[in-house]
Design a protein around this motif. Structure first.
Motif, PDB file in Angstrom:
ATOM      1  N   TYR A 255       3.417   3.525  -0.854  1.00  0.00           N
ATOM      2  CA  TYR A 255       4.182   2.527  -1.611  1.00  0.00           C
ATOM      3  C   TYR A 255       5.645   2.954  -1.725  1.00  0.00           C
ATOM      4  O   TYR A 255       6.565   2.148  -1.507  1.00  0.00           O
ATOM      5  CB  TYR A 255       3.561   2.357  -2.995  1.00  0.00           C
ATOM      6  CG  TYR A 255       4.193   1.272  -3.834  1.00  0.00           C
ATOM      7  CD1 TYR A 255       3.900  -0.069  -3.599  1.00  0.00           C
ATOM      8  CD2 TYR A 255       5.065   1.589  -4.870  1.00  0.00           C
ATOM      9  CE1 TYR A 255       4.463  -1.062  -4.373  1.00  0.00           C
ATOM     10  CE2 TYR A 255       5.632   0.602  -5.648  1.00  0.00           C
ATOM     11  CZ  TYR A 255       5.333  -0.719  -5.409  1.00  0.00           C
ATOM     12  OH  TYR A 255       5.902  -1.703  -6.170  1.00  0.00           O
ATOM     13  N   ASP A 486     -11.889   0.425  -6.095  1.00  0.00           N
ATOM     14  CA  ASP A 486     -10.519  -0.058  -6.232  1.00  0.00           C
ATOM     15  C   ASP A 486     -10.127  -0.787  -4.944  1.00  0.00           C
ATOM     16  O   ASP A 486      -9.408  -0.257  -4.105  1.00  0.00           O
ATOM     17  CB  ASP A 486      -9.579   1.116  -6.505  1.00  0.00           C
ATOM     18  CG  ASP A 486      -8.159   0.657  -6.866  1.00  0.00           C
ATOM     19  OD1 ASP A 486      -7.902  -0.562  -6.816  1.00  0.00           O
ATOM     20  OD2 ASP A 486      -7.323   1.519  -7.196  1.00  0.00           O
ATOM     21  N   ASP A 488      -8.188  -3.304  -4.602  1.00  0.00           N
ATOM     22  CA  ASP A 488      -6.757  -3.622  -4.546  1.00  0.00           C
ATOM     23  C   ASP A 488      -5.996  -2.531  -3.807  1.00  0.00           C
ATOM     24  O   ASP A 488      -5.115  -2.816  -2.982  1.00  0.00           O
ATOM     25  CB  ASP A 488      -6.194  -3.789  -5.963  1.00  0.00           C
ATOM     26  CG  ASP A 488      -6.679  -5.050  -6.645  1.00  0.00           C
ATOM     27  OD1 ASP A 488      -7.147  -5.961  -5.937  1.00  0.00           O
ATOM     28  OD2 ASP A 488      -6.582  -5.125  -7.879  1.00  0.00           O
ATOM     29  N   GLU A 489      -6.335  -1.286  -4.107  1.00  0.00           N
ATOM     30  CA  GLU A 489      -5.663  -0.171  -3.443  1.00  0.00           C
ATOM     31  C   GLU A 489      -6.006  -0.147  -1.955  1.00  0.00           C
ATOM     32  O   GLU A 489      -5.140   0.106  -1.111  1.00  0.00           O
ATOM     33  CB  GLU A 489      -6.079   1.144  -4.104  1.00  0.00           C
ATOM     34  CG  GLU A 489      -5.608   2.410  -3.389  1.00  0.00           C
ATOM     35  CD  GLU A 489      -4.105   2.603  -3.450  1.00  0.00           C
ATOM     36  OE1 GLU A 489      -3.610   3.518  -2.755  1.00  0.00           O
ATOM     37  OE2 GLU A 489      -3.418   1.860  -4.180  1.00  0.00           O
ATOM     38  N   GLU A 490      -7.261  -0.418  -1.620  1.00  0.00           N
ATOM     39  CA  GLU A 490      -7.655  -0.436  -0.211  1.00  0.00           C
ATOM     40  C   GLU A 490      -6.945  -1.543   0.554  1.00  0.00           C
ATOM     41  O   GLU A 490      -6.492  -1.347   1.690  1.00  0.00           O
ATOM     42  CB  GLU A 490      -9.172  -0.589  -0.098  1.00  0.00           C
ATOM     43  CG  GLU A 490      -9.709  -0.468   1.321  1.00  0.00           C
ATOM     44  CD  GLU A 490      -9.658   0.941   1.871  1.00  0.00           C
ATOM     45  OE1 GLU A 490     -10.165   1.156   2.980  1.00  0.00           O
ATOM     46  OE2 GLU A 490      -9.113   1.846   1.193  1.00  0.00           O
ATOM     47  N   ILE A 491      -6.803  -2.703  -0.061  1.00  0.00           N
ATOM     48  CA  ILE A 491      -6.085  -3.814   0.578  1.00  0.00           C
ATOM     49  C   ILE A 491      -4.618  -3.462   0.755  1.00  0.00           C
ATOM     50  O   ILE A 491      -4.010  -3.739   1.802  1.00  0.00           O
ATOM     51  CB  ILE A 491      -6.225  -5.105  -0.264  1.00  0.00           C
ATOM     52  CG1 ILE A 491      -7.699  -5.554  -0.316  1.00  0.00           C
ATOM     53  CG2 ILE A 491      -5.348  -6.210   0.301  1.00  0.00           C
ATOM     54  CD1 ILE A 491      -8.285  -5.940   1.013  1.00  0.00           C
ATOM     55  N   ARG A 492      -4.044  -2.832  -0.251  1.00  0.00           N
ATOM     56  CA  ARG A 492      -2.633  -2.472  -0.165  1.00  0.00           C
ATOM     57  C   ARG A 492      -2.405  -1.482   0.983  1.00  0.00           C
ATOM     58  O   ARG A 492      -1.460  -1.623   1.766  1.00  0.00           O
ATOM     59  CB  ARG A 492      -2.188  -1.852  -1.489  1.00  0.00           C
ATOM     60  CG  ARG A 492      -0.694  -1.623  -1.602  1.00  0.00           C
ATOM     61  CD  ARG A 492      -0.359  -0.963  -2.928  1.00  0.00           C
ATOM     62  NE  ARG A 492      -1.017   0.324  -3.041  1.00  0.00           N
ATOM     63  CZ  ARG A 492      -0.581   1.422  -2.417  1.00  0.00           C
ATOM     64  NH1 ARG A 492       0.482   1.360  -1.646  1.00  0.00           N
ATOM     65  NH2 ARG A 492      -1.220   2.562  -2.551  1.00  0.00           N
ATOM     66  N   GLU A 495      -2.634  -3.316   4.265  1.00  0.00           N
ATOM     67  CA  GLU A 495      -1.403  -4.061   4.560  1.00  0.00           C
ATOM     68  C   GLU A 495      -0.368  -3.133   5.196  1.00  0.00           C
ATOM     69  O   GLU A 495       0.312  -3.512   6.160  1.00  0.00           O
ATOM     70  CB  GLU A 495      -0.848  -4.672   3.279  1.00  0.00           C
ATOM     71  CG  GLU A 495      -1.696  -5.796   2.711  1.00  0.00           C
ATOM     72  CD  GLU A 495      -1.264  -6.210   1.322  1.00  0.00           C
ATOM     73  OE1 GLU A 495      -1.621  -7.315   0.886  1.00  0.00           O
ATOM     74  OE2 GLU A 495      -0.561  -5.412   0.649  1.00  0.00           O
ATOM     75  N   THR A 518     -15.599 -10.564   0.887  1.00  0.00           N
ATOM     76  CA  THR A 518     -14.438 -10.482   0.001  1.00  0.00           C
ATOM     77  C   THR A 518     -13.278  -9.778   0.690  1.00  0.00           C
ATOM     78  O   THR A 518     -12.124 -10.235   0.618  1.00  0.00           O
ATOM     79  CB  THR A 518     -14.802  -9.733  -1.289  1.00  0.00           C
ATOM     80  OG1 THR A 518     -15.828 -10.444  -1.976  1.00  0.00           O
ATOM     81  CG2 THR A 518     -13.584  -9.602  -2.206  1.00  0.00           C
ATOM     82  N   ARG A 522      -9.643 -11.330   1.591  1.00  0.00           N
ATOM     83  CA  ARG A 522      -8.428 -10.759   1.007  1.00  0.00           C
ATOM     84  C   ARG A 522      -7.381 -10.366   2.057  1.00  0.00           C
ATOM     85  O   ARG A 522      -6.210 -10.190   1.711  1.00  0.00           O
ATOM     86  CB  ARG A 522      -8.795  -9.517   0.177  1.00  0.00           C
ATOM     87  CG  ARG A 522      -9.604  -9.788  -1.097  1.00  0.00           C
ATOM     88  CD  ARG A 522      -8.723 -10.260  -2.236  1.00  0.00           C
ATOM     89  NE  ARG A 522      -7.670  -9.320  -2.552  1.00  0.00           N
ATOM     90  CZ  ARG A 522      -7.810  -8.269  -3.359  1.00  0.00           C
ATOM     91  NH1 ARG A 522      -8.983  -8.046  -3.941  1.00  0.00           N
ATOM     92  NH2 ARG A 522      -6.791  -7.471  -3.604  1.00  0.00           N
TER      93      ARG A 522
END
Length: 619
Positions: A255, A486, A488-492, A495, A518, A522
């Motif tokens: 990030y 988590d 969300d963290e895996e998707i981030r 990306e 899912t 996502r």
């Protein structure tokens, strides 16, 4: 060095190091101590932290002197040690950088006392205190000064004046600290403090500390509009959260790296990190900046229509890189089966497995890299043997665990030269999971940084943006785990992998269809071909291991089904049946399947593939 620094930042960004206090606290130094005094009492500790940042790729190392002024040191009864502590800070930094071509910056922070008109300390007293510290830093040989974390304009004004009293030529980086609205502690906004810092004689201006990358980026956009000077940005690794009584900074290295690129995109030339940033953050930021710089140079050359030989070469189209790449590009369903390298040098079983898999029409053999940090034959050597002697394509797992960036590039160039074209880029299991827990891990980069490296190699550039000739032509795969708690963290992270250049993804084994669905939903905004991992369970214990130790979501219903099977044949049949059901269920959702062969049961893997209706019944 001074003119060299100012000339350099006008041409390309420079990466500063990260937090000193964060690492000292992690190493057990209580916050009620003078961290600056450690230059005298624990020099090896400070020198070691400098070295960690240098190894991570920092191009500027700040001295451990942020609070080494008369006022702050007096609180620890160290007022008579101002000169000694600052001189030692420079000496330790110089000793750390002697083998590196980098700059040493003298760190100067606020006095820790209010100055007039809000406090009893006069402007002159403040200026004298700053001059005392800065003179010691300059006389000891710093290349530049970084005035940082100032919340009040009048105070940083006195620090700049003191710096110019000592030297009119040394570069001065002046950084205010801001709140979430982009204002200094005294209420000054970017439109006010940026012109003031320029007027007072700073060479580089910017912000550090207090806020994370998002708030700082928004402020730096405003600073850019208010000044023509080079800019500096060193955000915290997010806003700290209290976890078990400790303040934890949660921004990941990836990030921070993504925002490092964004800062450079708006003209920031000195990029780094403040509280919460570590050598790992700096390492990933370095990779991102190198690759971004290489891409920008290439884009600039194309934009200006130069006739000189371009530094980057066009990447080979995906469909022309390998058979796997062609099937992925055409949207065809791909099949791959995992073949684990042996623990010794006898590859007979693995070669027989590859021949068998080729005979039944499997597209490629997937070869992991010392899975679970176990010592096994080089998967690259096995890949080469299988391709040469069997004639089936291989997919090489490539991990970051055991290699620095030099070794990574060397390995990959060699793999491309001998005809290995398909990769899955993964971070790798840490050594403590394996049979040699004391082995040293490297992890110069993680999977995201690795994808950046491969993406550059495919365009004929090394990590530093230097041309290497023709591109490597790899098909770039990555891993993903739809079952992580988590998500969300895996998707981030996914990306970031796609942004770096990933071209397909292989998931962890699928036992819960809802989680895969899912995950696929996502990632629609950054979709690349998804290859589902399919694992024929071999026992209840195997299922429990997958669930509890590999973080794979295995529903209780699956555990119950495996438990009901009593005989070895029934257990094998049930594991295959579950895997076939998973494969049939995901067939229309994904673009491929990777079938594992636990305990080397390749016939079971092929039995699973029969669910596609394309494998011969006799297999």
């Amino acid at each position: 060095m001074a003119s060299d620094f100012l000339s350099r930042i006008k041409q390309s960004p420079v990466l500063c190091d990260g937090a000193m206090g964060t690492l000292l606290y992690e190493k057990g130094i209580f916050i009620n101590r003078s961290y600056d005094e450690l230059n005298l009492s624990q020099p090896d500790l400070i020198r070691g932290i400098h070295h960690d940042y240098l190894q991570a790729g920092a191009e500027i190392v700040e001295t451990n002197t942020f609070g080494a002024n008369l006022f702050r040191l007096a609180r620890h009864s160290l007022a008579d040690k101002v000169l000694d502590i600052n001189r030692a800070g420079v000496r330790l930094a110089r000793e750390a950088v002697k083998s590196f071509d980098v700059w040493v910056a003298g760190s100067v922070g606020p006095l820790g006392t209010r100055i007039e008109p809000l406090g009893k300390t006069s402007f002159q007293e403040a200026r004298d205190a700053f001059r005392q510290q800065i003179a010691a830093l300059v006389e000891s040989g710093v290349d530049l000064l970084i005035l940082e974390t100032f919340g009040y304009l009048e105070e940083i004004h006195q620090a700049i004046l003191a710096a110019r009293d000592v030297s009119v030529s040394i570069p001065v980086v002046a950084q205010d600290t801001i709140d979430e609205d982009g204002n200094c502690l005294d209420g000054s906004d970017a439109e006010t403090f940026a012109p003031k810092l320029q007027e007072w004689g700073a060479d580089v201006i910017g912000c550090n500390c207090s806020v994370g990358p998002v708030a700082m980026f928004e402020t730096m956009e405003r600073v850019r509009a208010a000044t023509s000077l080079p800019l500096a940005a060193q955000p915290n690794a997010g806003i700290p959260r209290s976890v078990d009584g400790r303040n934890i900074y949660l921004c990941s290295p990836e990030y921070m790296a993504s925002y490092a690129r964004k800062f450079v995109g708006i003209g920031v030339r000195l990029v780094g990190g403040c509280c919460g940033t570590t050598p790992e953050h700096i390492r990933v930021m370095k990779t991102a900046l190198r690759v971004g710089e290489a891409r920008s140079r290439t884009a600039s050359a194309h934009a200006t229509g130069t006739t000189a030989q371009p530094k980057a070469v066009p990447a080979v189209p995906l469909e022309d890189r390998s058979t796997l790449g062609k099937k992925l590009a055409l949207g065809e369903f791909v099949t791959m089966v995992e073949v684990v390298p042996p623990k010794g040098i006898d590859v007979g079983k693995e070669m027989d497995a590859a021949k068998f898999l080729k005979s039944v029409g499997v597209d490629a053999v997937n070869i992991p890299d010392s899975p679970r940090a176990s010592a096994r034959m080089s998967n690259q050597a096995l890949a080469l043997l299988i391709q040469r002697e069997v004639g089936i394509e291989t997919i090489l797992h490539y991990t970051c665990r055991d290699r620095n960036v030099l070794g990574i590039q060397s390995d990959l160039l060699g793999a491309a030269a001998v005809g290995v074209k398909n990769l899955i880029c993964i971070t790798g299991d840490p050594p403590k999971m394996g049979n040699y827990p004391d082995a040293t891990a490297v992890f110069d980069v993680d999977a995201i940084g690795l994808v950046n490296i491969v993406h550059a190699l495919n365009r004929g550039l090394d990590l530093g943006g230097n041309p290497i000739g023709m591109g490597t032509g790899f098909v770039i795969g990555v891993g993903a785990n739809p079952g992580l708690s988590d998500l969300d963290e895996e998707i981030r992270r996914f990306e970031f992998k796609v942004q770096a250049g990933a071209e397909y993804v292989v998931t962890q084994p699928v036992f819960d269809l809802r989680l895969l669905e899912t995950f696929v939903r996502r990632i629609e905004h950054c979709r690349i071909p998804v290859v589902a991992g399919i694992w024929p369970l071999v026992s209840v214990r195997n299922a429990e291991f997958m669930k509890n130790e590999l973080r794979v979501s295995v529903p209780d219903s699956i555990l119950e089904r495996m438990a009901r099977a009593q005989t070895p044949d029934a257990i094998r049949a049930e594991g295959v049946a579950i895997a076939r059901e998973m494969l049939q269920a995901v067939r229309q959702t994904v673009q491929g399947a990777q079938i594992s062969a636990p305990l080397g049961r390749y016939a079971s893997a092929v039995d699973v593939l029969e669910a596609l209706g394309t494998q011969p019944a006799s297999a």
